[in-house]
Design a protein around this motif. Structure first.
Motif, PDB file in Angstrom:
ATOM      1  N   GLY A 118       0.815  -1.211   0.000  1.00 20.03           N
ATOM      2  CA  GLY A 118       0.000   0.000   0.000  1.00 20.03           C
ATOM      3  C   GLY A 118       0.849   1.261   0.000  1.00 20.03           C
ATOM      4  N   GLY A 119       2.033   1.185  -0.585  1.00 21.21           N
ATOM      5  CA  GLY A 119       2.910   2.347  -0.687  1.00 21.21           C
ATOM      6  C   GLY A 119       3.764   2.630   0.531  1.00 21.21           C
ATOM      7  N   ARG A 120       3.664   1.792   1.569  1.00 16.81           N
ATOM      8  CA  ARG A 120       4.404   2.065   2.807  1.00 16.81           C
ATOM      9  C   ARG A 120       5.917   1.995   2.647  1.00 16.81           C
ATOM     10  NH1 ARG A 120       0.297  -1.388   4.460  1.00 16.81           N
ATOM     11  NH2 ARG A 120       1.756  -3.082   4.819  1.00 16.81           N
ATOM     12  N   LEU A 121       6.416   1.290   1.630  1.00 13.39           N
ATOM     13  CA  LEU A 121       7.865   1.159   1.442  1.00 13.39           C
ATOM     14  C   LEU A 121       8.362   1.913   0.212  1.00 13.39           C
ATOM     15  CD1 LEU A 121       8.403  -2.621   2.347  1.00 13.39           C
ATOM     16  CD2 LEU A 121       8.455  -0.612   3.845  1.00 13.39           C
ATOM     17  N   ASN A 122       7.556   2.832  -0.299  1.00 16.08           N
ATOM     18  CA  ASN A 122       7.925   3.557  -1.523  1.00 16.08           C
ATOM     19  C   ASN A 122       9.281   4.252  -1.430  1.00 16.08           C
ATOM     20  OD1 ASN A 122       5.486   2.740  -2.560  1.00 16.08           O
ATOM     21  ND2 ASN A 122       4.663   4.795  -2.834  1.00 16.08           N
ATOM     22  N   ARG A 123       9.689   4.657  -0.243  1.00 17.69           N
ATOM     23  CA  ARG A 123      10.958   5.380  -0.080  1.00 17.69           C
ATOM     24  C   ARG A 123      12.114   4.460   0.304  1.00 17.69           C
ATOM     25  NH1 ARG A 123       7.661   9.975   2.300  1.00 17.69           N
ATOM     26  NH2 ARG A 123       7.657  11.491   0.594  1.00 17.69           N
ATOM     27  N   VAL A 124      11.840   3.163   0.385  1.00 21.60           N
ATOM     28  CA  VAL A 124      12.879   2.195   0.738  1.00 21.60           C
ATOM     29  C   VAL A 124      13.374   1.538  -0.551  1.00 21.60           C
ATOM     30  CG1 VAL A 124      13.389   0.065   2.002  1.00 21.60           C
ATOM     31  CG2 VAL A 124      11.814   1.754   2.981  1.00 21.60           C
ATOM     32  N   GLY A 125      14.675   1.487  -0.734  1.00 24.89           N
ATOM     33  CA  GLY A 125      15.239   0.852  -1.925  1.00 24.89           C
ATOM     34  C   GLY A 125      15.067  -0.656  -1.895  1.00 24.89           C
ATOM     35  N   GLU A 126      15.027  -1.219  -3.093  1.00 23.08           N
ATOM     36  CA  GLU A 126      14.793  -2.655  -3.244  1.00 23.08           C
ATOM     37  C   GLU A 126      16.062  -3.388  -3.652  1.00 23.08           C
ATOM     38  OE1 GLU A 126      12.268  -5.754  -6.070  1.00 23.08           O
ATOM     39  OE2 GLU A 126      11.858  -3.604  -6.217  1.00 23.08           O
ATOM     40  N   LEU A 127      16.342  -4.478  -2.955  1.00 22.05           N
ATOM     41  CA  LEU A 127      17.358  -5.426  -3.350  1.00 22.05           C
ATOM     42  C   LEU A 127      16.671  -6.364  -4.340  1.00 22.05           C
ATOM     43  CD1 LEU A 127      20.222  -6.276  -1.671  1.00 22.05           C
ATOM     44  CD2 LEU A 127      18.874  -8.334  -1.551  1.00 22.05           C
ATOM     45  N   GLY A 128      17.184  -6.448  -5.559  1.00 30.68           N
ATOM     46  CA  GLY A 128      16.520  -7.263  -6.573  1.00 30.68           C
ATOM     47  C   GLY A 128      17.500  -7.878  -7.547  1.00 30.68           C
ATOM     48  N   SER A 129      16.933  -8.448  -8.592  1.00 29.77           N
ATOM     49  CA  SER A 129      17.718  -9.070  -9.675  1.00 29.77           C
ATOM     50  C   SER A 129      18.778 -10.017  -9.133  1.00 29.77           C
ATOM     51  CB  SER A 129      18.371  -8.008 -10.565  1.00 29.77           C
ATOM     52  OG  SER A 129      17.406  -7.130 -11.079  1.00 29.77           O
ATOM     53  N   LEU A 130      18.444 -10.725  -8.054  1.00 27.20           N
ATOM     54  CA  LEU A 130      19.375 -11.699  -7.484  1.00 27.20           C
ATOM     55  C   LEU A 130      19.169 -13.012  -8.234  1.00 27.20           C
ATOM     56  CD1 LEU A 130      21.511 -12.598  -5.502  1.00 27.20           C
ATOM     57  CD2 LEU A 130      19.728 -12.949  -3.807  1.00 27.20           C
TER      58      LEU A 130
END
Length: 185
Positions: free
Chosen positions: A97-109
């Motif tokens: 619900g947008g709560r982590l919009n400002r947190v960067g994502e660890l991805g493409s692992l």
């Protein structure tokens, strides 16, 4: 940033010269992930996922997406895995619900199948956490809809921040984790 581990594993910033090797990792690993999930017949979805990762990498390398950063793991000089950090993706925004919009994502692992279960994914996570720590970034999020990956992430990251039941269809949840960088450095 280059780190040598176990005298055979090297982790470094992914450069334009690594692009074709990284694309190969996406093609092989994503196809394998879908097959392991019993979704190997979803060729259009597989191709879409692969193309999305290739575009993300291209934009990170070309500078059109300066907020995204990739690392590459190589074993004895052969590209074996990738990891990225950047703005959180659509599934995370939707599922939280947008709560982590400002947190960067660890991805493409992604780690090539022949190199899986050798600690390369964990080494990539530690290296990225080290880079995040140097940037004074205190937390990251990550997500997965793959059952196999979810089981690994439950062991590594604990209970998810949020689980959305049936997100990918009956019995197929999507999970999102929120993690402190200091726990993985």
């Amino acid at each position: 940033m280059s780190k040598r581990m176990h005298n055979e594993l090297t982790i470094s910033k992914l450069t334009s010269g690594d692009r074709s090797a990284a694309n190969r990792i996406f093609e092989i690993s994503i196809t394998d992930a879908f097959e392991q999930e019993g979704l190997g017949d979803l060729r259009e979805d597989i191709d879409q996922e692969i193309e999305g990762k290739k575009e993300l990498l291209k934009s990170a390398i070309c500078g059109t997406n300066p907020g995204t950063f990739f690392l590459l793991a190589s074993v004895e000089g052969e590209a074996a895995g990738t990891i990225s950090f950047g703005p959180c993706g659509e599934e995370i925004r939707v599922c939280t619900g947008g709560r982590l919009n400002r947190v960067g994502e660890l991805g493409s692992l992604y780690v090539l199948p022949q190199y899986q279960n050798r600690g390369i994914g964990s080494a990539l996570i530690r290296s990225m956490a080290g880079w995040l720590n140097e940037q004074e970034i205190g937390q990251f999020c990550l997500d997965s809809g793959y059952t196999r990956a979810q089981q690994k992430w439950l062991r590594k990251f604990g209970e998810p921040y949020v689980t959305v039941p049936d997100y990918w269809g009956p019995g197929n949840p999507h999970m999102v984790w929120l993690c402190k960088v200091k726990d993985y450095v």
